[in-house]
Design a protein around this motif. Structure first.
Motif, PDB file in Angstrom:
ATOM      1  N   GLN A 151       0.633  -1.251   0.052  1.00  0.00           N
ATOM      2  CA  GLN A 151       0.099  -0.055  -0.071  1.00  0.00           C
ATOM      3  C   GLN A 151       0.848   1.341  -0.042  1.00  0.00           C
ATOM      4  OE1 GLN A 151      -0.360  -2.667   2.162  1.00  0.00           O
ATOM      5  NE2 GLN A 151      -2.160  -3.641   0.874  1.00  0.00           N
ATOM      6  N   THR A 158      -9.503   0.155  -0.743  1.00  0.00           N
ATOM      7  CA  THR A 158      -9.398  -0.987  -0.043  1.00  0.00           C
ATOM      8  C   THR A 158      -9.825  -2.346  -0.946  1.00  0.00           C
ATOM      9  OG1 THR A 158     -11.725  -1.046   0.681  1.00  0.00           O
ATOM     10  CG2 THR A 158      -9.833  -0.014   2.124  1.00  0.00           C
ATOM     11  N   ARG A 159      -9.446  -3.552  -0.588  1.00  0.00           N
ATOM     12  CA  ARG A 159     -10.110  -4.686  -1.234  1.00  0.00           C
ATOM     13  C   ARG A 159     -11.697  -4.456  -1.208  1.00  0.00           C
ATOM     14  NH1 ARG A 159      -9.550  -9.016   2.747  1.00  0.00           N
ATOM     15  NH2 ARG A 159      -7.315  -9.416   1.876  1.00  0.00           N
ATOM     16  N   SER A 181      -8.581  -7.832  -5.352  1.00  0.00           N
ATOM     17  CA  SER A 181      -7.463  -8.491  -5.190  1.00  0.00           C
ATOM     18  C   SER A 181      -7.644  -9.696  -5.112  1.00  0.00           C
ATOM     19  CB  SER A 181      -7.022  -7.875  -3.646  1.00  0.00           C
ATOM     20  OG  SER A 181      -5.622  -8.570  -3.478  1.00  0.00           O
ATOM     21  N   SER A 222      -0.905  -7.185  -5.962  1.00  0.00           N
ATOM     22  CA  SER A 222      -0.884  -5.672  -5.709  1.00  0.00           C
ATOM     23  C   SER A 222      -1.228  -5.006  -6.926  1.00  0.00           C
ATOM     24  CB  SER A 222       0.615  -5.223  -4.915  1.00  0.00           C
ATOM     25  OG  SER A 222       1.484  -5.785  -5.798  1.00  0.00           O
ATOM     26  N   LEU A 257      -5.296  -2.507   2.514  1.00  0.00           N
ATOM     27  CA  LEU A 257      -5.927  -4.045   1.994  1.00  0.00           C
ATOM     28  C   LEU A 257      -7.263  -4.325   2.756  1.00  0.00           C
ATOM     29  CD1 LEU A 257      -5.698  -6.171  -0.203  1.00  0.00           C
ATOM     30  CD2 LEU A 257      -4.284  -7.757   1.707  1.00  0.00           C
ATOM     31  N   TYR A 281      -3.779  -1.915  -7.323  1.00  0.00           N
ATOM     32  CA  TYR A 281      -3.639  -0.757  -7.013  1.00  0.00           C
ATOM     33  C   TYR A 281      -3.010   0.122  -8.164  1.00  0.00           C
ATOM     34  CZ  TYR A 281      -3.881  -2.540  -2.222  1.00  0.00           C
ATOM     35  OH  TYR A 281      -4.251  -3.194  -1.030  1.00  0.00           O
TER      36      TYR A 281
END
Length: 262
Positions: A126, A195-196, A214, A228, A170, A231
């Motif tokens: 992140q 976020t997820r 994710s 990742s 996450l 993102y």
């Protein structure tokens, strides 16, 4: 809109009992997808009526639609060990489809008018995403990248209502990010969560929510890993969309000036 997004969107409008159902549901999607309203209400220790009212507060027709949506979403997200690459690719396409449908105007307006934009990443992946967001947005909007547990405390002390804070996490459930989001809310500081795609506390505390799809690598591959890449796909899409927002804003201002001169 997916069920997790609905839970985050309407969370503040739920009663205490309905919030309990919300929390229970996020850990028992499979049971909800196969049980009747009476059976699932018994599992939740609530009445059938409350469960139906809960579903309607999410903008659904009732429990049957909630159950159907969950079953469809679970089928879409089932890991396919034989075709992991296809599963990952499909998840990226699905994320992009959801992003394209999302209206980002309010988010971009807050970003444009913010005195300062802080980007905070709660973990290593992140934090890399936050660093990339700062880098890619540099031509359009300067951002301040903060990371590390100690700096979250500093952030709470220096931000003002005129600023904007982007929190990348996450799960959206770590004590640190939840505490940060609560402090921002109390201080009336606009916040954006990344976020997820799952109902989470961080998203429920932020004014704007963005999600990634994710994928966790199956244990069959002898490794524990969660992708990742989403993102960075999200951040690049945001940057290009923000450039479009700026161009449209400039065109509208020029049109307004031209009309005024006439």
């Amino acid at each position: 809109m997916r069920v997790d997004e609905l839970l985050n969107m309407y969370y503040d409008e739920l009663s205490d009992n309905e919030k309990y159902v919300c929390h229970y549901l996020t850990g028992h999607y499979e049971e909800c997808g196969r049980k009747t309203v009476e059976e699932f209400a018994a599992d939740c220790n609530v009445s059938r009526t409350l469960l139906i009212r809960f579903a309607k507060k999410l903008g659904l027709s009732g429990y049957s639609e909630l159950k159907a949506r969950i079953r469809i979403e679970r089928r879409e997200s089932e890991p396919n060990v034989e075709g992991l690459l296809q599963t990952m690719t499909d998840s990226y396409h699905k994320m992009m489809e959801d992003l394209i449908k999302k209206n980002l105007t309010n988010l971009f307006a807050k970003m444009y008018h913010a005195d300062r934009v802080f980007v905070y990443g709660s973990g290593s992946s992140q934090s890399r995403a936050a660093s990339e967001m700062k880098r890619i947005f540099l031509p359009a909007k300067e951002m301040i990248h903060l990371h590390g547990h100690d700096l979250s405390g500093t952030l709470k002390k220096i931000v003002k209502p005129e600023d904007l804070v982007v929190v990348i996490s996450l799960s959206g459930e770590s004590d640190m990010v939840v505490e940060l989001a609560k402090a921002l809310r109390v201080s009336n500081v606009p916040a954006v969560s990344i976020t997820r795609l799952k109902s989470n506390t961080l998203a429920s505390l932020c004014e704007e929510n963005l999600y990634i799809n994710s994928i966790r690598i199956p244990v069959t591959y002898d490794m524990e890993y969660e992708t990742s890449t989403p993102y960075f796909i999200l951040i690049e899409y945001l940057y290009l969309s923000y450039q479009n927002y700026l161009a449209e804003k400039k065109n509208k201002e020029l049109e307004s000036v031209q009309k005024f001169r006439k």
